[in-house]
Write a protein that holds these residues in place. Structure first.
Motif, PDB file in Angstrom:
ATOM      1  N   LYS A 156       0.825  -1.209   0.000  1.00 17.98           N
ATOM      2  CA  LYS A 156       0.000   0.000   0.000  1.00 17.98           C
ATOM      3  C   LYS A 156       0.859   1.258   0.000  1.00 17.98           C
ATOM      4  O   LYS A 156       0.504   2.270  -0.625  1.00 17.98           O
ATOM      5  CB  LYS A 156      -0.935  -0.015   1.209  1.00 17.98           C
ATOM      6  CG  LYS A 156      -1.999  -1.099   1.112  1.00 17.98           C
ATOM      7  CD  LYS A 156      -2.831  -1.206   2.377  1.00 17.98           C
ATOM      8  CE  LYS A 156      -3.861  -2.326   2.240  1.00 17.98           C
ATOM      9  NZ  LYS A 156      -4.664  -2.509   3.477  1.00 17.98           N
ATOM     10  N   ARG A 160      -4.069   6.276   6.524  1.00 13.80           N
ATOM     11  CA  ARG A 160      -5.479   5.993   6.282  1.00 13.80           C
ATOM     12  C   ARG A 160      -5.853   4.561   6.644  1.00 13.80           C
ATOM     13  O   ARG A 160      -7.021   4.273   6.899  1.00 13.80           O
ATOM     14  CB  ARG A 160      -5.816   6.243   4.805  1.00 13.80           C
ATOM     15  CG  ARG A 160      -5.961   7.711   4.437  1.00 13.80           C
ATOM     16  CD  ARG A 160      -6.102   7.906   2.926  1.00 13.80           C
ATOM     17  NE  ARG A 160      -7.072   6.998   2.335  1.00 13.80           N
ATOM     18  CZ  ARG A 160      -8.384   7.185   2.318  1.00 13.80           C
ATOM     19  NH1 ARG A 160      -8.888   8.283   2.883  1.00 13.80           N
ATOM     20  NH2 ARG A 160      -9.193   6.318   1.750  1.00 13.80           N
ATOM     21  N   GLU A 161      -4.885   3.667   6.660  1.00 15.09           N
ATOM     22  CA  GLU A 161      -5.174   2.248   6.864  1.00 15.09           C
ATOM     23  C   GLU A 161      -4.801   1.729   8.249  1.00 15.09           C
ATOM     24  O   GLU A 161      -5.412   0.785   8.739  1.00 15.09           O
ATOM     25  CB  GLU A 161      -4.428   1.417   5.812  1.00 15.09           C
ATOM     26  CG  GLU A 161      -4.867   1.665   4.379  1.00 15.09           C
ATOM     27  CD  GLU A 161      -6.235   1.078   4.075  1.00 15.09           C
ATOM     28  OE1 GLU A 161      -6.656   0.151   4.801  1.00 15.09           O
ATOM     29  OE2 GLU A 161      -6.879   1.548   3.124  1.00 15.09           O
ATOM     30  N   TYR A 162      -3.788   2.336   8.875  1.00 13.69           N
ATOM     31  CA  TYR A 162      -3.243   1.772  10.109  1.00 13.69           C
ATOM     32  C   TYR A 162      -3.187   2.816  11.225  1.00 13.69           C
ATOM     33  O   TYR A 162      -3.228   4.022  10.972  1.00 13.69           O
ATOM     34  CB  TYR A 162      -1.836   1.216   9.859  1.00 13.69           C
ATOM     35  CG  TYR A 162      -1.784   0.175   8.760  1.00 13.69           C
ATOM     36  CD1 TYR A 162      -2.177  -1.137   8.998  1.00 13.69           C
ATOM     37  CD2 TYR A 162      -1.350   0.510   7.475  1.00 13.69           C
ATOM     38  CE1 TYR A 162      -2.136  -2.094   7.989  1.00 13.69           C
ATOM     39  CE2 TYR A 162      -1.305  -0.436   6.464  1.00 13.69           C
ATOM     40  CZ  TYR A 162      -1.700  -1.737   6.725  1.00 13.69           C
ATOM     41  OH  TYR A 162      -1.669  -2.675   5.723  1.00 13.69           O
TER      42      TYR A 162
END
Length: 349
Positions: free
Chosen positions: A206, A271-273
């Motif tokens: 990502k 945004r993901e973690y």
């Protein structure tokens, strides 16, 4: 720690003249006496053939491979055909998203912490703050494993049990000593250790896909990538600058475009973690760019550029979430440059 992209190119002030570009490409691909460089031949296409998507994508793989094989002293020259190929793909209507983000509002402005949350950053306060997760996990693993081994070794008969326990227990002290005297060496060990985390592979994909995608959307020629453990990076060409970064200063417009590419991985992870593990190298690249700014920036202005770039990059990733997801999957299976571009272009169709 995730290694960042090799940021060597960005938005420039304009393309070379047609005559200059032709001479540039010919010089780059012409055979040199006693040259040991083995290049793939890129045939000059006729005006009709240049609109063939299959031929153009094949050209993209060829020129990117030639750039990869080129010696470091000639990389600027070999980046010219890469830019030309992207421009031909766009002119043929094949790469419709190439440089499309340049038309969007990317003007630098003051950005507040709350705005970072609005674009999906989970913990804006952790941006530009080094994560200690890997360090803590590494030290805990060393202490726990050596303690268990020392207890087990203590069960050995005679002096073996006595001396073995002390020797194994000394490993922890040795690790702490290395961290105090040679922190760089310990950082390498921690970096290798971090690869055991289940989310490491997805983070890398990502992170690097974000650099690739934003570079593509902002018209920066992407020339290659790697998601191999310990060798993660995304490469860009210097063709748009027509000069190496270290040889010139950068305008505000150039800084703004390239800053987004530099922090794209931070925005993707944010945004993901809960924590951003791969931001150290990205911030180093950004700092290197800011030092080349034609406009002198104060510390406060540099901090705002960083915050704004993360905000803008996160916004682009949210808008182009399908493209990012498709690119992640393409890179997961080791797709070629042409296949990655095709994945981006076909994402929302």
């Amino acid at each position: 720690m995730l290694q960042s992209h090799r940021l060597t190119g960005m938005q420039g002030n304009g393309a070379r003249s047609k005559t200059h570009r032709g001479a540039f490409k010919a010089a780059a691909l012409a055979p040199r006496p006693n040259a040991r460089l083995r290049l793939r031949i890129r045939a000059e296409a006729s005006p009709t053939a240049t609109t063939d998507p299959k031929a153009l994508y094949a050209d993209l793989d060829t020129v990117c491979d030639n750039l990869r094989r080129a010696p470091s002293t000639m990389r600027l020259e070999f980046s010219g055909p890469v830019l030309e190929t992207y421009q031909q793909l766009a002119a043929a209507g094949v790469a419709t998203k190439w440089g499309s983000a340049l038309t969007e509002a990317l003007r630098r402005r003051n950005v507040f912490i709350g705005e970072l949350r609005q674009v999906g950053i989970k913990h804006p306060d952790k941006i530009a703050v080094p994560s200690v997760r890997n360090d803590a996990a590494f030290l805990f693993s060393v202490v726990a494993s050596t303690s268990i081994l020392a207890v087990l070794a203590g069960q050995l008969p005679g002096d073996w049990g006595f001396f073995s326990s002390y020797l194994i227990g000394g490993i922890t002290l040795a690790v702490l000593a290395v961290g105090s005297t040679a922190p760089g060496l310990l950082a390498v060990l921690i970096d290798k250790f971090s690869q055991v985390f289940p989310d490491y592979r997805d983070r890398v994909l990502k992170h690097e896909a974000a650099h690739f995608l934003l570079g593509y959307l902002l018209g920066v020629p992407v020339t290659g990538y790697s998601v191999e453990l310990g060798r993660e990076h995304t490469e860009f060409a210097e063709a748009k600058l027509q000069q190496r970064i270290i040889e010139r200063t950068l305008s505000d417009e150039e800084i703004d475009s390239l800053a987004l590419v530099a922090v794209a991985g931070i925005a993707a992870e944010g945004r993901e973690y809960e924590e951003v593990m791969g931001q150290t190298a990205d911030l180093f690249d950004l700092q290197r760019l800011l030092l080349r700014s034609r406009t002198r920036l104060s510390d406060a202005q540099q901090q705002n550029v960083t915050r704004w770039a993360v905000w803008a990059a996160a916004g682009l990733l949210r808008t182009h979430a399908k493209e990012h997801g498709a690119l992640v999957e393409a890179m997961r299976r080791g797709a070629s440059m042409a296949e990655c571009v095709q994945a981006i272009e076909a994402a929302d169709k």
